[in-house]
Motif scaffolding. Structure first.
Motif, PDB file in Angstrom:
ATOM      1  N   GLU A   5       0.818  -1.209   0.000  1.00 36.45           N
ATOM      2  CA  GLU A   5       0.000   0.000   0.000  1.00 36.45           C
ATOM      3  C   GLU A   5       0.850   1.256   0.000  1.00 36.45           C
ATOM      4  OE1 GLU A   5      -4.107   1.649   2.062  1.00 36.45           O
ATOM      5  OE2 GLU A   5      -3.065  -0.081   2.921  1.00 36.45           O
ATOM      6  N   ALA A   6       1.996   1.209   0.694  1.00 39.25           N
ATOM      7  CA  ALA A   6       2.876   2.378   0.725  1.00 39.25           C
ATOM      8  C   ALA A   6       3.398   2.691  -0.681  1.00 39.25           C
ATOM      9  CB  ALA A   6       4.035   2.142   1.681  1.00 39.25           C
ATOM     10  N   ALA A   7       3.748   1.652  -1.427  1.00 41.06           N
ATOM     11  CA  ALA A   7       4.242   1.858  -2.791  1.00 41.06           C
ATOM     12  C   ALA A   7       3.140   2.414  -3.686  1.00 41.06           C
ATOM     13  CB  ALA A   7       4.767   0.544  -3.354  1.00 41.06           C
ATOM     14  N   LEU A   8       1.924   1.930  -3.495  1.00 38.90           N
ATOM     15  CA  LEU A   8       0.808   2.424  -4.294  1.00 38.90           C
ATOM     16  C   LEU A   8       0.542   3.894  -4.003  1.00 38.90           C
ATOM     17  CD1 LEU A   8      -1.672  -0.579  -3.920  1.00 38.90           C
ATOM     18  CD2 LEU A   8      -0.307   0.002  -5.939  1.00 38.90           C
ATOM     19  N   ALA A   9       0.537   4.245  -2.712  1.00 34.83           N
ATOM     20  CA  ALA A   9       0.256   5.627  -2.320  1.00 34.83           C
ATOM     21  C   ALA A   9       1.341   6.584  -2.802  1.00 34.83           C
ATOM     22  CB  ALA A   9       0.110   5.714  -0.806  1.00 34.83           C
ATOM     23  N   ALA A  10       2.565   6.075  -2.945  1.00 36.16           N
ATOM     24  CA  ALA A  10       3.682   6.926  -3.359  1.00 36.16           C
ATOM     25  C   ALA A  10       3.820   7.023  -4.875  1.00 36.16           C
ATOM     26  CB  ALA A  10       4.982   6.383  -2.769  1.00 36.16           C
ATOM     27  N   THR A  11       3.008   6.286  -5.618  1.00 31.58           N
ATOM     28  CA  THR A  11       3.106   6.284  -7.072  1.00 31.58           C
ATOM     29  C   THR A  11       2.651   7.625  -7.647  1.00 31.58           C
ATOM     30  OG1 THR A  11       2.699   3.902  -7.182  1.00 31.58           O
ATOM     31  CG2 THR A  11       2.301   5.172  -9.188  1.00 31.58           C
ATOM     32  N   PRO A  12       3.503   8.288  -8.404  1.00 29.91           N
ATOM     33  CA  PRO A  12       3.067   9.547  -9.041  1.00 29.91           C
ATOM     34  C   PRO A  12       1.936   9.270 -10.035  1.00 29.91           C
ATOM     35  CG  PRO A  12       5.464   9.299  -9.127  1.00 29.91           C
ATOM     36  CD  PRO A  12       4.910   7.983  -8.708  1.00 29.91           C
ATOM     37  N   GLU A  13       0.989  10.167 -10.095  1.00 30.52           N
ATOM     38  CA  GLU A  13      -0.133  10.001 -10.994  1.00 30.52           C
ATOM     39  C   GLU A  13       0.298  10.302 -12.427  1.00 30.52           C
ATOM     40  OE1 GLU A  13      -4.856  11.229 -10.984  1.00 30.52           O
ATOM     41  OE2 GLU A  13      -3.380  12.569 -10.068  1.00 30.52           O
ATOM     42  N   ALA A  14       0.078   9.358 -13.320  1.00 30.87           N
ATOM     43  CA  ALA A  14       0.451   9.540 -14.720  1.00 30.87           C
ATOM     44  C   ALA A  14      -0.448  10.588 -15.374  1.00 30.87           C
ATOM     45  CB  ALA A  14       0.344   8.223 -15.469  1.00 30.87           C
ATOM     46  N   PRO A  15       0.077  11.332 -16.346  1.00 28.61           N
ATOM     47  CA  PRO A  15      -0.742  12.349 -17.012  1.00 28.61           C
ATOM     48  C   PRO A  15      -2.033  11.796 -17.597  1.00 28.61           C
ATOM     49  CG  PRO A  15       1.573  12.672 -17.549  1.00 28.61           C
ATOM     50  CD  PRO A  15       1.492  11.387 -16.790  1.00 28.61           C
ATOM     51  N   ALA A  16      -1.994  10.591 -18.184  1.00 28.41           N
ATOM     52  CA  ALA A  16      -3.212  10.017 -18.771  1.00 28.41           C
ATOM     53  C   ALA A  16      -4.262   9.749 -17.704  1.00 28.41           C
ATOM     54  CB  ALA A  16      -2.874   8.717 -19.509  1.00 28.41           C
ATOM     55  N   ASN A  17      -3.814   9.366 -16.533  1.00 31.93           N
ATOM     56  CA  ASN A  17      -4.702   9.114 -15.401  1.00 31.93           C
ATOM     57  C   ASN A  17      -5.332  10.426 -14.938  1.00 31.93           C
ATOM     58  OD1 ASN A  17      -5.990   7.923 -13.214  1.00 31.93           O
ATOM     59  ND2 ASN A  17      -4.148   6.959 -12.408  1.00 31.93           N
ATOM     60  N   ARG A  18      -4.497  11.420 -14.777  1.00 31.69           N
ATOM     61  CA  ARG A  18      -4.983  12.727 -14.318  1.00 31.69           C
ATOM     62  C   ARG A  18      -5.965  13.321 -15.317  1.00 31.69           C
ATOM     63  NH1 ARG A  18      -0.458  14.973 -14.181  1.00 31.69           N
ATOM     64  NH2 ARG A  18       0.048  14.340 -12.051  1.00 31.69           N
ATOM     65  N   LEU A  19      -5.655  13.242 -16.596  1.00 29.49           N
ATOM     66  CA  LEU A  19      -6.520  13.813 -17.625  1.00 29.49           C
ATOM     67  C   LEU A  19      -7.899  13.157 -17.600  1.00 29.49           C
ATOM     68  CD1 LEU A  19      -6.608  15.770 -20.067  1.00 29.49           C
ATOM     69  CD2 LEU A  19      -5.890  13.835 -21.495  1.00 29.49           C
ATOM     70  N   TYR A  20      -7.923  11.853 -17.473  1.00 26.95           N
ATOM     71  CA  TYR A  20      -9.189  11.125 -17.497  1.00 26.95           C
ATOM     72  C   TYR A  20     -10.039  11.422 -16.260  1.00 26.95           C
ATOM     73  CZ  TYR A  20     -12.325   7.040 -17.923  1.00 26.95           C
ATOM     74  OH  TYR A  20     -13.411   6.210 -18.021  1.00 26.95           O
ATOM     75  N   THR A  21      -9.446  11.270 -15.090  1.00 23.98           N
ATOM     76  CA  THR A  21     -10.236  11.435 -13.863  1.00 23.98           C
ATOM     77  C   THR A  21     -10.725  12.865 -13.688  1.00 23.98           C
ATOM     78  OG1 THR A  21      -8.195  11.744 -12.576  1.00 23.98           O
ATOM     79  CG2 THR A  21      -9.098   9.515 -12.682  1.00 23.98           C
TER      80      THR A  21
END
Length: 236
Positions: free
Chosen positions: A100-116
């Protein structure tokens, strides 16, 4: 012959984009097990970030609802996402070497940010129907992908590292949830004056554009999983 649901009419209005989504190379790699595992881990980490925003969007659906049945359905999905689905996703990711720590620390990819952010923008700017149409490609699209893969004799299940993913989205529980989303979409459309045939409504061009844009952003999400540099970044 039964008349098309709103979801069916929307997919028909952007058939090529929809095919690019549900038959994407990422999906084919899941089906035959050929997808490099580093790319799947990258996708899983981004999907964790996506689920957080997906939960926020369904929370907005609660705010946008003005009927008790829509309030209940949207609130139940928020509870399911926040208190069950995200925990299951974290557990699934743990099996792929991501805690979970690795998941929470994952930078949000531009494609992810654009969609959400697009989905949230449509919900904030419009009404419940606009938001549900923007949300539909995710839940209903994954249901179609899972259903297709399970039904396709060419899909390799035995020895496929992605079998659990395929069975999750093709399974009864997810399929029933997707069917409830499609029913809500029709119900809300009817309450806002849309009648079959759906394209005859004055709102149709705007709804069709919202849906097609969200579908293209889903394609971008798969593209992100196949992007050059993913394998190199994970040392695979």
């Amino acid at each position: 012959m039964a008349e098309a649901t709103l979801f069916e009419a929307l997919t028909a209005s952007c058939r090529e984009d929809w095919r690019a989504y549900v038959e994407h190379g990422f999906v084919r790699g899941l089906a035959d097990g050929s997808l490099p595992e580093a790319r799947f881990r990258h996708y899983l980490a981004q999907d964790y970030r996506f689920l957080l925003h997906y939960s926020r969007a369904w929370s907005l659906a609660v705010v946008k609802s003005d009927q008790l049945d829509d309030l209940r359905q949207s609130a139940a999905l928020v509870d399911l996402l926040l208190n069950h689905e995200i925990a299951l996703h974290v557990e699934f990711c743990r099996g792929w070497g991501l805690d979970e720590a690795a998941l929470a620390a994952t930078p949000e990819a531009p494609a992810n940010r654009l969609y959400t952010r697009y989905v949230m923008d449509r919900g904030l700017a419009g009404d419940l129907l606009d938001l549900l149409v923007a949300l539909a490609p995710c839940g209903l699209g994954y249901a179609e992908v899972g259903r297709r893969l399970l039904a396709d004799p060419a899909t390799r299940l035995e020895g496929n590292p992605y079998r659990a993913w395929i069975e999750l989205y093709g399974g009864r529980e997810f399929q029933e949830g997707a069917a409830a989303m499609a029913e809500q979409l029709d119900r809300v459309a009817g309450r806002r004056g849309l009648l079959r045939p759906w394209p005859s409504s004055p709102r149709w061009p705007s709804l069709a554009e919202t849906f097609a844009t969200a579908v293209r952003l889903e394609v971008g999400f798969w593209d992100m999983g196949l992007a050059p540099g993913v394998l190199e970044a994970e040392g695979a």
